[in-house]
Design a protein around this motif. Structure first.
Motif, PDB file in Angstrom:
ATOM      1  N   MET A  41      62.094  27.199  31.401  1.00  0.00           N
ATOM      2  CA  MET A  41      62.785  28.100  32.321  1.00  0.00           C
ATOM      3  C   MET A  41      63.744  27.276  33.168  1.00  0.00           C
ATOM      4  O   MET A  41      63.405  26.187  33.627  1.00  0.00           O
ATOM      5  CB  MET A  41      61.791  28.822  33.225  1.00  0.00           C
ATOM      6  N   LEU A  42      64.941  27.798  33.356  1.00  0.00           N
ATOM      7  CA  LEU A  42      65.917  27.115  34.202  1.00  0.00           C
ATOM      8  C   LEU A  42      66.446  28.108  35.229  1.00  0.00           C
ATOM      9  O   LEU A  42      66.993  29.151  34.878  1.00  0.00           O
ATOM     10  CB  LEU A  42      67.071  26.567  33.368  1.00  0.00           C
ATOM     11  N   GLU A  43      66.244  27.772  36.493  1.00  0.00           N
ATOM     12  CA  GLU A  43      66.693  28.632  37.586  1.00  0.00           C
ATOM     13  C   GLU A  43      67.572  27.825  38.530  1.00  0.00           C
ATOM     14  O   GLU A  43      67.221  26.710  38.920  1.00  0.00           O
ATOM     15  CB  GLU A  43      65.499  29.209  38.349  1.00  0.00           C
ATOM     16  N   LEU A  44      68.717  28.379  38.875  1.00  0.00           N
ATOM     17  CA  LEU A  44      69.617  27.751  39.838  1.00  0.00           C
ATOM     18  C   LEU A  44      69.391  28.388  41.203  1.00  0.00           C
ATOM     19  O   LEU A  44      69.327  29.616  41.322  1.00  0.00           O
ATOM     20  CB  LEU A  44      71.074  27.935  39.405  1.00  0.00           C
ATOM     21  N   LYS A  45      69.267  27.554  42.201  1.00  0.00           N
ATOM     22  CA  LYS A  45      68.987  28.047  43.544  1.00  0.00           C
ATOM     23  C   LYS A  45      70.270  28.420  44.283  1.00  0.00           C
ATOM     24  O   LYS A  45      71.346  27.877  44.033  1.00  0.00           O
ATOM     25  CB  LYS A  45      68.218  26.990  44.340  1.00  0.00           C
ATOM     26  N   GLU A  46      70.122  29.352  45.185  1.00  0.00           N
ATOM     27  CA  GLU A  46      71.239  29.777  46.030  1.00  0.00           C
ATOM     28  C   GLU A  46      71.852  28.570  46.739  1.00  0.00           C
ATOM     29  O   GLU A  46      71.143  27.675  47.200  1.00  0.00           O
ATOM     30  CB  GLU A  46      70.725  30.784  47.064  1.00  0.00           C
ATOM     31  N   GLY A  47      73.187  28.548  46.776  1.00  0.00           N
ATOM     32  CA  GLY A  47      73.856  27.447  47.453  1.00  0.00           C
ATOM     33  C   GLY A  47      75.037  26.927  46.659  1.00  0.00           C
ATOM     34  O   GLY A  47      75.424  27.500  45.634  1.00  0.00           O
ATOM     35  N   PRO A  48      75.645  25.827  47.123  1.00  0.00           N
ATOM     36  CA  PRO A  48      76.850  25.302  46.471  1.00  0.00           C
ATOM     37  C   PRO A  48      76.564  24.730  45.081  1.00  0.00           C
ATOM     38  O   PRO A  48      75.509  24.148  44.836  1.00  0.00           O
ATOM     39  CB  PRO A  48      77.318  24.205  47.432  1.00  0.00           C
ATOM     40  N   LEU A  49      77.537  24.924  44.182  1.00  0.00           N
ATOM     41  CA  LEU A  49      77.488  24.348  42.832  1.00  0.00           C
ATOM     42  C   LEU A  49      78.602  23.308  42.756  1.00  0.00           C
ATOM     43  O   LEU A  49      79.671  23.551  42.200  1.00  0.00           O
ATOM     44  CB  LEU A  49      77.673  25.435  41.771  1.00  0.00           C
ATOM     45  N   GLU A  50      78.339  22.153  43.313  1.00  0.00           N
ATOM     46  CA  GLU A  50      79.392  21.154  43.476  1.00  0.00           C
ATOM     47  C   GLU A  50      79.796  20.481  42.168  1.00  0.00           C
ATOM     48  O   GLU A  50      80.796  19.769  42.120  1.00  0.00           O
ATOM     49  CB  GLU A  50      78.947  20.113  44.506  1.00  0.00           C
ATOM     50  N   GLN A  51      79.010  20.710  41.092  1.00  0.00           N
ATOM     51  CA  GLN A  51      79.374  20.122  39.798  1.00  0.00           C
ATOM     52  C   GLN A  51      80.540  20.865  39.145  1.00  0.00           C
ATOM     53  O   GLN A  51      81.116  20.386  38.167  1.00  0.00           O
ATOM     54  CB  GLN A  51      78.170  20.099  38.843  1.00  0.00           C
ATOM     55  N   PHE A  52      80.893  22.039  39.680  1.00  0.00           N
ATOM     56  CA  PHE A  52      81.986  22.825  39.114  1.00  0.00           C
ATOM     57  C   PHE A  52      83.187  22.833  40.060  1.00  0.00           C
ATOM     58  O   PHE A  52      83.028  22.922  41.278  1.00  0.00           O
ATOM     59  CB  PHE A  52      81.542  24.272  38.860  1.00  0.00           C
ATOM     60  N   THR A  53      84.386  22.766  39.471  1.00  0.00           N
ATOM     61  CA  THR A  53      85.605  22.877  40.273  1.00  0.00           C
ATOM     62  C   THR A  53      85.886  24.343  40.576  1.00  0.00           C
ATOM     63  O   THR A  53      85.378  25.242  39.893  1.00  0.00           O
ATOM     64  CB  THR A  53      86.803  22.271  39.527  1.00  0.00           C
ATOM     65  N   HIS A  54      86.711  24.588  41.577  1.00  0.00           N
ATOM     66  CA  HIS A  54      86.941  25.965  42.016  1.00  0.00           C
ATOM     67  C   HIS A  54      87.573  26.831  40.926  1.00  0.00           C
ATOM     68  O   HIS A  54      87.401  28.051  40.919  1.00  0.00           O
ATOM     69  CB  HIS A  54      87.818  25.979  43.279  1.00  0.00           C
ATOM     70  N   GLU A  55      88.293  26.195  39.959  1.00  0.00           N
ATOM     71  CA  GLU A  55      88.912  26.976  38.883  1.00  0.00           C
ATOM     72  C   GLU A  55      87.881  27.644  37.977  1.00  0.00           C
ATOM     73  O   GLU A  55      88.193  28.590  37.251  1.00  0.00           O
ATOM     74  CB  GLU A  55      89.814  26.074  38.019  1.00  0.00           C
ATOM     75  N   MET A  56      86.637  27.157  38.012  1.00  0.00           N
ATOM     76  CA  MET A  56      85.589  27.686  37.138  1.00  0.00           C
ATOM     77  C   MET A  56      84.979  28.982  37.663  1.00  0.00           C
ATOM     78  O   MET A  56      84.244  29.658  36.945  1.00  0.00           O
ATOM     79  CB  MET A  56      84.472  26.645  36.979  1.00  0.00           C
ATOM     80  N   GLU A  57      85.281  29.343  38.886  1.00  0.00           N
ATOM     81  CA  GLU A  57      84.605  30.500  39.507  1.00  0.00           C
ATOM     82  C   GLU A  57      84.758  31.795  38.708  1.00  0.00           C
ATOM     83  O   GLU A  57      83.753  32.488  38.454  1.00  0.00           O
ATOM     84  CB  GLU A  57      85.110  30.669  40.944  1.00  0.00           C
ATOM     85  N   PRO A  58      85.968  32.173  38.243  1.00  0.00           N
ATOM     86  CA  PRO A  58      86.077  33.417  37.459  1.00  0.00           C
ATOM     87  C   PRO A  58      85.263  33.371  36.165  1.00  0.00           C
ATOM     88  O   PRO A  58      84.641  34.368  35.779  1.00  0.00           O
ATOM     89  CB  PRO A  58      87.581  33.520  37.167  1.00  0.00           C
ATOM     90  N   PHE A  59      85.258  32.207  35.507  1.00  0.00           N
ATOM     91  CA  PHE A  59      84.513  32.083  34.251  1.00  0.00           C
ATOM     92  C   PHE A  59      83.017  32.227  34.495  1.00  0.00           C
ATOM     93  O   PHE A  59      82.317  32.925  33.747  1.00  0.00           O
ATOM     94  CB  PHE A  59      84.809  30.731  33.595  1.00  0.00           C
ATOM     95  N   LEU A  60      82.506  31.584  35.543  1.00  0.00           N
ATOM     96  CA  LEU A  60      81.078  31.667  35.842  1.00  0.00           C
ATOM     97  C   LEU A  60      80.681  33.100  36.186  1.00  0.00           C
ATOM     98  O   LEU A  60      79.603  33.565  35.811  1.00  0.00           O
ATOM     99  CB  LEU A  60      80.731  30.730  36.999  1.00  0.00           C
ATOM    100  N   ARG A  61      81.565  33.797  36.879  1.00  0.00           N
ATOM    101  CA  ARG A  61      81.270  35.189  37.229  1.00  0.00           C
ATOM    102  C   ARG A  61      81.181  36.045  35.965  1.00  0.00           C
ATOM    103  O   ARG A  61      80.334  36.941  35.864  1.00  0.00           O
ATOM    104  CB  ARG A  61      82.345  35.725  38.172  1.00  0.00           C
ATOM    105  N   LYS A  62      82.042  35.746  34.978  1.00  0.00           N
ATOM    106  CA  LYS A  62      82.002  36.488  33.713  1.00  0.00           C
ATOM    107  C   LYS A  62      80.700  36.244  32.953  1.00  0.00           C
ATOM    108  O   LYS A  62      80.297  37.060  32.122  1.00  0.00           O
ATOM    109  CB  LYS A  62      83.187  36.094  32.836  1.00  0.00           C
ATOM    110  N   GLN A  63      80.047  35.116  33.215  1.00  0.00           N
ATOM    111  CA  GLN A  63      78.770  34.824  32.556  1.00  0.00           C
ATOM    112  C   GLN A  63      77.592  35.475  33.281  1.00  0.00           C
ATOM    113  O   GLN A  63      76.433  35.262  32.917  1.00  0.00           O
ATOM    114  CB  GLN A  63      78.539  33.306  32.471  1.00  0.00           C
TER     115      GLN A  63
END
Length: 229
Positions: free
Chosen positions: A135-157
């Motif tokens: 099981m892999l769960e990401l906790k609420e908070g910043p995802l500093e491993q991703f650049t800001h350009e990735m935000e729309p793509f992550l939302r689509k996932q």
């Protein structure tokens, strides 16, 4: 306007002939290899990765030969019964070519082959439909491993993300995958982005044949099963 090559009719008899010639070539190659190598193994595989397998095959091309493809063609090559087997006992090998399997013909010793197959494993990113190993769960908070350009793509996932001063952050905890459940396309993409590898490419020995003897490796099988299958 010139006609597209894609629209040209293909004579079915030609495609059938080409397919038959390919099968005959495979049959002849396997039969030649039977005469060249000392022993024959049937192996199965899980999470096949073509590039990794090609590298493994290249490492042993001086002493061995691999065959993958149609199980039926490989069975015909060896013989499927006492009456048509090309060497005594090879019909037993033929009957174990089922599902995701292949042939390994070699001059290596039994001990060396067993070591190679038992030790071989390559980790890779899991594909859609693969069963999650944890099981892999990401906790609420910043995802500093991703650049800001990735935000729309992550939302689509399906990830609940937003930009906060140029930093992507999760607005709530997010479960990427659950152990024992198949991965969705979105989960597989997220795992790849995170660099998490959940697939292991492995090879498993099923049986060994030599002119002197025949040996089964898979638990739960004995020679009576092979003879009666």
């Amino acid at each position: 306007m010139p006609k597209s090559k894609r629209n040209r009719p293909v004579t079915l008899s030609k495609t059938k002939k080409k397919g038959r010639e390919h099968k005959e070539s495979v049959v002849n190659s396997i039969r030649d290899a039977v005469e060249k190598y000392n022993s024959i193994y049937v192996f199965s595989f899980e999470n096949m990765r073509n590039l990794k397998f090609k590298e493994f095959r290249e490492q042993h091309k001086l002493t061995s030969r691999f065959f993958l493809g149609s199980n039926k063609v490989m069975q015909v090559s060896l013989g499927r019964s006492d009456a048509d087997e090309i060497r005594p006992g090879l019909h037993k090998v033929s009957k174990l070519l089922r599902g995701d399997s292949g042939l390994f013909l070699t001059n290596l010793s039994r001990e060396e082959v067993e070591r190679l197959f038992n030790e071989y494993e390559e980790y890779d990113f899991a594909r859609t439909g693969t069963t999650a190993t944890e099981m892999l769960e990401l906790k609420e908070g910043p995802l500093e491993q991703f650049t800001h350009e990735m935000e729309p793509f992550l939302r689509k996932q399906g990830m609940p993300v937003r930009l906060n001063k140029g930093v992507i952050e999760l607005v709530s905890d997010f479960v990427v995958c659950e152990e024992g459940k198949p991965l969705s396309p979105e989960s597989a993409r997220i795992l790849r982005l995170l660099g998490t590898k959940m697939a292991t490419f492995r090879l498993h020995l099923i049986c060994r044949w030599s002119p002197e003897d025949f040996e089964l490796y898979r638990e739960g099988l004995d020679e009576s099963d092979v003879e009666s299958s």
